[in-house]
Design a protein around this motif. Structure first.
Motif, PDB file in Angstrom:
ATOM      1  N   GLU A  89       0.738  -1.376   0.199  1.00 20.50           N
ATOM      2  CA  GLU A  89       0.024   0.078  -0.083  1.00 20.50           C
ATOM      3  C   GLU A  89       0.884   1.323   0.013  1.00 20.50           C
ATOM      4  OE1 GLU A  89      -2.850  -0.222   3.110  1.00 20.50           O
ATOM      5  OE2 GLU A  89      -3.921  -1.831   2.146  1.00 20.50           O
ATOM      6  N   PRO A  93       1.510   3.406  -5.265  1.00 19.87           N
ATOM      7  CA  PRO A  93       1.381   4.602  -5.960  1.00 19.87           C
ATOM      8  C   PRO A  93       2.893   5.075  -6.677  1.00 19.87           C
ATOM      9  CG  PRO A  93       0.688   5.196  -3.970  1.00 19.87           C
ATOM     10  CD  PRO A  93       1.800   3.793  -3.864  1.00 19.87           C
ATOM     11  N   GLU A  94       3.943   4.391  -6.573  1.00 20.51           N
ATOM     12  CA  GLU A  94       5.115   5.199  -7.183  1.00 20.51           C
ATOM     13  C   GLU A  94       5.816   3.864  -7.823  1.00 20.51           C
ATOM     14  OE1 GLU A  94       7.313   7.342  -4.553  1.00 20.51           O
ATOM     15  OE2 GLU A  94       7.204   5.997  -2.647  1.00 20.51           O
ATOM     16  N   LYS A 149       6.634  12.344  -9.337  1.00 21.26           N
ATOM     17  CA  LYS A 149       5.910  13.231 -10.345  1.00 21.26           C
ATOM     18  C   LYS A 149       6.884  14.656 -10.607  1.00 21.26           C
ATOM     19  CE  LYS A 149       1.800  10.837  -9.548  1.00 21.26           C
ATOM     20  NZ  LYS A 149       0.981  10.532  -8.619  1.00 21.26           N
TER      21      LYS A 149
END
Length: 479
Positions: A89, A93-94, A149
């Motif tokens: 978790e 996202p990366e 990002k």
RNA sequence: CGAGGUGUGGCGCAGUUGGCAGCGCGCGUGGUUUGGGACCAUGAGGCCGCAGGUUCAAGUCCUGUCACCUCGACCA
């Protein structure tokens, strides 16, 4: 200062625009280049040489504490990554995914490692059977990928270079001891090799590593007062061991789960080096990680004897074990002065006809620009003394800088005001609740950097809610 | 992922109402210089990010696209 200023026009003054100053140094000192691969940098020879010295300093310390280097795969199958819930978790996202091999779609996606806990776990399960197999003290030097990002050279890039230590122990006590030992190693490394003082302590629950029971950190203060998380050491408990079924047979013939740690320092430390020590003339490097410790600049090289004396200087310094470079190119001396200041070379030795007539040379220390006249026959003996003094000044200056910018605050109003008006850290009491921590972040964008070790909370109350305080905490805006 | 910005010799930039692609720095060569970024002379170097379109004519106008940078939310 005004005299110097006009010679260094290419670099933005540090206090005018810190971010641009930082970028100017990265490029101007030829540490790195932007690449045409988004979010990734090219380490140029000078930058890589610094990284090599950093790795050598750390690696020596790891070996001295009984660790062995290994290499894990670059890829992690999706199913392996998913075995430990908190861990996935945190990193989901990366992560970057490999979906194809050649033209064929893979039956299972492969993640490009963002960190290698699961790979080590998978391997530990394979090789650990008995208490006699423990501890396993492993480390690897690799690059990892996190799909960031927003990126900045060294501080945040999609691929970065680091070491990750992974150890397996029989007991919680052994693993905790290892966790704290490596935190000590990091602190000592930062002080002795990089001349950077750090705050050390435990991360709050919300700031800890995904999958860890406890995360310890060393935090450094940059020149703009912001914090740089400079190294972390995690006690992983037996959560990974349970997820990966890593068990050993103990002396009493009982099956037990191992206890693990992991710890890392990355190429981000180069960013810290720049932002702690750099000045308006460029980089300032501590001798231990300076690719060139002494640069020799001959004056009027066409004159009789100058180059010969410069070469003799070079030879005697080299024999003394120093990293020395003689710049005998046909650039103007002034150009060379600026160039090696930009590159942060600790000591510059000038030697010209006037010096030779007096049997001496001139040594300038990069950090305070002070010149010392050194008799030629004493050079090999005197330069190491100058280098040692330079390191001590750099560390002392950084330490004073940080201490002067840690503010004690006991109410929320002062907290917000202090954080707005003064670059630096705040030390304030905290009840331990995530809500109060979030409140501070919301009001100031500052986060808890770490809990103060042995912090005194007797009689103090949480700076946010007024409940009885559990911890003394360092807060700051972070990179 | 949001908001802005920039793409023209290696780097930094200029390029007007569409009409010969320029300047500074750097680079090569020869010489004079050398204690804080030298000077003279002489050279080389460009598919103007990419793809369409408008036009007799596009670096310039239109459409699309890509890349990079900066600032914010998430992270070593």
């Amino acid at each position: 200062m005004s005299k110097i200023e006009k010679f260094v026009e290419s670099i933005t003054p540090r206090d005018e625009d810190f971010a641009r100053w930082y970028t100017d140094i990265c490029l101007g000192a030829e540490l790195c280049s932007y690449s045409n691969v988004r979010g990734c940098i090219i380490l140029r020879p000078y930058g890589y040489a610094i990284w090599e010295l950093i790795t050598a300093e750390l690696d020596r310390r790891f070996k001295d504490t009984g660790h062995e280097n290994v290499m894990m795969p670059l890829f992690i199958p999706e199913s392996m990554l998913q075995k430990e819930k908190d861990h996935v978790e945190g990193f989901a996202p990366e992560v970057a995914w490999v979906t194809h091999g050649g033209d064929e779609r893979l039956t299972e996606r492969l993640c490009v490692r963002p960190t290698s806990e699961v790979l080590f776990c998978d391997h530990f399960a394979d090789i650990i059977q008995s208490w006699r197999d423990l501890p396993k003290l492993y480390n690897q030097w690799v690059s990892v990928v996190r799909w960031e990002k927003t990126t900045r050279p060294f501080l945040r890039t999609r691929e970065f270079f680091w070491q990750e230590g992974h150890t397996a122990h029989a007991t919680e006590e052994d693993a905790m001891e290892e966790t704290l030992l490596m935190l000590d190693v990091y602190e000592e490394f930062y002080r002795e090799a990089l001349a950077i003082p750090v705050l050390r302590g435990l991360k709050s629950e919300s700031e800890k590593f995904a999958g860890a029971v406890k995360t310890y950190t060393v935090e450094a203060m940059m020149h703009d007062g912001k914090a740089l998380q400079s190294g972390t050491s995690h006690y992983l408990g037996d959560g990974f061991a349970k997820a990966f079924n890593i068990q050993y047979t103990d002396k009493d013939n009982q099956l037990r789960h191992i206890h693990q740690t992991s710890w890392g320092v990355s190429s981000r430390s180069i960013g810290g080096l720049i932002m702690v020590h750099g000045d308006d003339e460029g980089l300032v490097l501590p001798p231990a990680v300076a690719p060139i410790q002494v640069v020799i600049i001959p004056i009027a090289t066409h004159k009789e004897g100058v180059l010969e004396e410069a070469m003799k200087l070079k030879d005697s310094l080299k024999a003394a074990g120093l990293r020395v470079f003689l710049d005998d190119s046909d650039r103007m001396p002034g150009w060379k002065f600026s160039e090696y200041e930009m590159k942060g070379v600790p000591i510059r030795l000038e030697i010209g006809p006037r010096d030779i007539a007096n049997n001496q040379c001139v040594a300038m220390s990069r950090d305070n620009r002070e010149k010392t006249i050194v008799p030629l026959e004493d050079v090999a003996k005197e330069i190491p003394v100058l280098l040692e003094a330079l390191h001590a000044r750099m560390l002392g200056r950084a330490e004073t800088f940080m201490k002067e910018r840690i503010y004690d605050v006991d109410n929320l109003e002062d907290f917000v005001k202090t954080m707005e008006e003064n670059p630096g850290f705040i030390r304030a009491a905290w009840c331990g609740s995530a809500d109060c921590e979030a409140k501070i972040k919301e009001l100031t964008t500052a986060t808890s950097r770490c809990l103060e070790e042995d912090g005194d909370t007797d009689g103090s109350v949480c700076v946010v809610c007024g409940e009885r305080a559990q911890h003394s905490v360092f807060w700051g805006k972070a990179y």
